[in-house]
Write a protein that holds these residues in place. Structure first.
Motif, PDB file in Angstrom:
ATOM      1  N   LEU A  23      70.199 108.349  25.844  1.00 50.73           N
ATOM      2  CA  LEU A  23      70.942 107.179  25.010  1.00 50.73           C
ATOM      3  C   LEU A  23      69.785 106.805  23.572  1.00 50.73           C
ATOM      4  O   LEU A  23      69.515 106.697  22.515  1.00 50.73           O
ATOM      5  CB  LEU A  23      72.076 106.610  25.481  1.00 50.73           C
ATOM      6  CG  LEU A  23      72.704 105.943  23.356  1.00 50.73           C
ATOM      7  CD1 LEU A  23      73.568 107.034  23.132  1.00 50.73           C
ATOM      8  CD2 LEU A  23      73.273 104.865  23.918  1.00 50.73           C
ATOM      9  N   ARG A  24      68.689 106.110  24.368  1.00 46.49           N
ATOM     10  CA  ARG A  24      68.345 105.064  23.973  1.00 46.49           C
ATOM     11  C   ARG A  24      66.342 105.787  23.565  1.00 46.49           C
ATOM     12  O   ARG A  24      65.475 105.595  23.032  1.00 46.49           O
ATOM     13  CB  ARG A  24      67.596 104.022  24.642  1.00 46.49           C
ATOM     14  CG  ARG A  24      69.042 103.283  24.311  1.00 46.49           C
ATOM     15  CD  ARG A  24      69.203 101.561  25.179  1.00 46.49           C
ATOM     16  NE  ARG A  24      70.182 101.572  24.726  1.00 46.49           N
ATOM     17  CZ  ARG A  24      70.486  99.730  25.911  1.00 46.49           C
ATOM     18  NH1 ARG A  24      69.415  99.119  26.752  1.00 46.49           N
ATOM     19  NH2 ARG A  24      71.398  99.865  25.624  1.00 46.49           N
ATOM     20  N   VAL A  25      66.258 106.914  24.625  1.00 43.08           N
ATOM     21  CA  VAL A  25      64.681 107.694  25.044  1.00 43.08           C
ATOM     22  C   VAL A  25      64.652 108.589  25.011  1.00 43.08           C
ATOM     23  O   VAL A  25      64.082 109.073  23.655  1.00 43.08           O
ATOM     24  CB  VAL A  25      63.745 106.896  26.008  1.00 43.08           C
ATOM     25  CG1 VAL A  25      62.975 107.375  26.352  1.00 43.08           C
ATOM     26  CG2 VAL A  25      63.877 105.575  25.967  1.00 43.08           C
ATOM     27  N   VAL A  26      64.956 109.500  25.405  1.00 43.30           N
ATOM     28  CA  VAL A  26      65.108 111.066  25.358  1.00 43.30           C
ATOM     29  C   VAL A  26      65.948 111.527  24.403  1.00 43.30           C
ATOM     30  O   VAL A  26      65.622 111.924  23.485  1.00 43.30           O
ATOM     31  CB  VAL A  26      66.481 111.479  26.591  1.00 43.30           C
ATOM     32  CG1 VAL A  26      66.291 113.634  26.673  1.00 43.30           C
ATOM     33  CG2 VAL A  26      65.684 111.230  27.648  1.00 43.30           C
ATOM     34  N   GLN A  27      67.137 111.076  23.299  1.00 36.94           N
ATOM     35  CA  GLN A  27      67.641 111.913  22.873  1.00 36.94           C
ATOM     36  C   GLN A  27      67.052 111.363  21.244  1.00 36.94           C
ATOM     37  O   GLN A  27      66.207 112.560  20.242  1.00 36.94           O
ATOM     38  CB  GLN A  27      69.090 110.722  21.768  1.00 36.94           C
ATOM     39  CG  GLN A  27      70.029 111.815  21.339  1.00 36.94           C
ATOM     40  CD  GLN A  27      69.580 111.380  19.990  1.00 36.94           C
ATOM     41  OE1 GLN A  27      69.394 109.949  19.353  1.00 36.94           O
ATOM     42  NE2 GLN A  27      69.724 111.860  18.287  1.00 36.94           N
ATOM     43  N   PRO A  28      66.598 110.094  20.932  1.00 45.44           N
ATOM     44  CA  PRO A  28      65.651 109.996  20.056  1.00 45.44           C
ATOM     45  C   PRO A  28      64.077 110.811  19.627  1.00 45.44           C
ATOM     46  O   PRO A  28      63.779 111.552  18.820  1.00 45.44           O
ATOM     47  CB  PRO A  28      65.528 108.699  19.862  1.00 45.44           C
ATOM     48  CG  PRO A  28      66.144 108.080  20.235  1.00 45.44           C
ATOM     49  CD  PRO A  28      66.310 108.774  21.889  1.00 45.44           C
ATOM     50  N   GLY A  29      63.384 110.759  21.348  1.00 41.34           N
ATOM     51  CA  GLY A  29      62.943 112.265  21.621  1.00 41.34           C
ATOM     52  C   GLY A  29      62.449 112.982  21.529  1.00 41.34           C
ATOM     53  O   GLY A  29      62.117 114.051  20.415  1.00 41.34           O
ATOM     54  N   LEU A  30      63.994 113.848  21.687  1.00 36.23           N
ATOM     55  CA  LEU A  30      64.412 115.333  21.872  1.00 36.23           C
ATOM     56  C   LEU A  30      64.646 115.067  19.946  1.00 36.23           C
ATOM     57  O   LEU A  30      64.295 116.296  19.638  1.00 36.23           O
ATOM     58  CB  LEU A  30      65.897 115.331  22.351  1.00 36.23           C
ATOM     59  CG  LEU A  30      66.637 116.517  22.249  1.00 36.23           C
ATOM     60  CD1 LEU A  30      65.199 118.380  22.194  1.00 36.23           C
ATOM     61  CD2 LEU A  30      67.226 116.914  23.330  1.00 36.23           C
TER      62      LEU A  30
END
Length: 171
Positions: A23-30
């Motif tokens: 939620l906090r790293v992968v989603q914004p990065g993706l």
């Protein structure tokens, strides 16, 4: 001393809590990687096909990647404060999204540093293909999207934007 170790512990905790990490790293990065990889295709390839100049395509690609990175960083950072959604600190999400947007747009811009347009285009096609496969894999790994479905969705979106750039550049 205590203040310095707390962020590291917090990061370790985040890595151990996969739903929070997603939620906090992968989603914004993706989101950033997808936006940067796809949204910059049309301007770069339109420029390459319109001008037949690799250097001009590089400049347009670099400007698109930087502009998209800044825009997406602010968009993500200002979208919510993270308290209602649990998505984490807005500045951190904004930085992650902005950096990944820039990388997604800049990686397939780099081949246009090669002066020969034909060679630059061939390299850029390969880089775009690798970017789209990487995005598909991240969606498969972290978003539980079947890999083949993810490839079809991501490559279809990329192809539509790429084709729009080529058609506009050739008109």
């Amino acid at each position: 001393m205590e203040q310095q170790s707390q962020p590291m512990e917090s990061f370790r905790e985040l890595l151990q809590d996969e739903p929070a990490f997603v939620l906090r790293v992968v989603q914004p990065g993706l989101a950033g990687l997808m936006d940067g990889s796809v949204s910059t295709l049309a301007p770069i390839f339109a420029t390459a096909f319109a001008t037949h100049q690799a250097h001009t395509a590089f400049l347009i690609g670099a400007a698109s990647a930087v502009g998209a990175g800044i825009s997406m960083a602010f968009s993500e950072g200002l979208s919510d404060n993270g308290e209602l959604t649990g998505r984490g600190k807005p500045v951190i999400r904004g930085v992650i999204t902005g950096v990944m947007t820039f990388l997604g747009g800049f990686l397939h811009t780099l081949p246009f540093l090669v002066n020969n347009l034909h060679v630059a285009l061939e390299l850029a096609y390969a880089v775009v293909g690798l970017e789209l496969i990487a995005i598909s894999w991240v969606r498969f790994r972290f978003m539980q999207t079947p890999f083949l479905r993810s490839c079809v969705q991501v490559i279809l979106g990329g192809a539509l934007v790429f084709l729009s750039g080529v058609l506009i550049g050739q008109s």
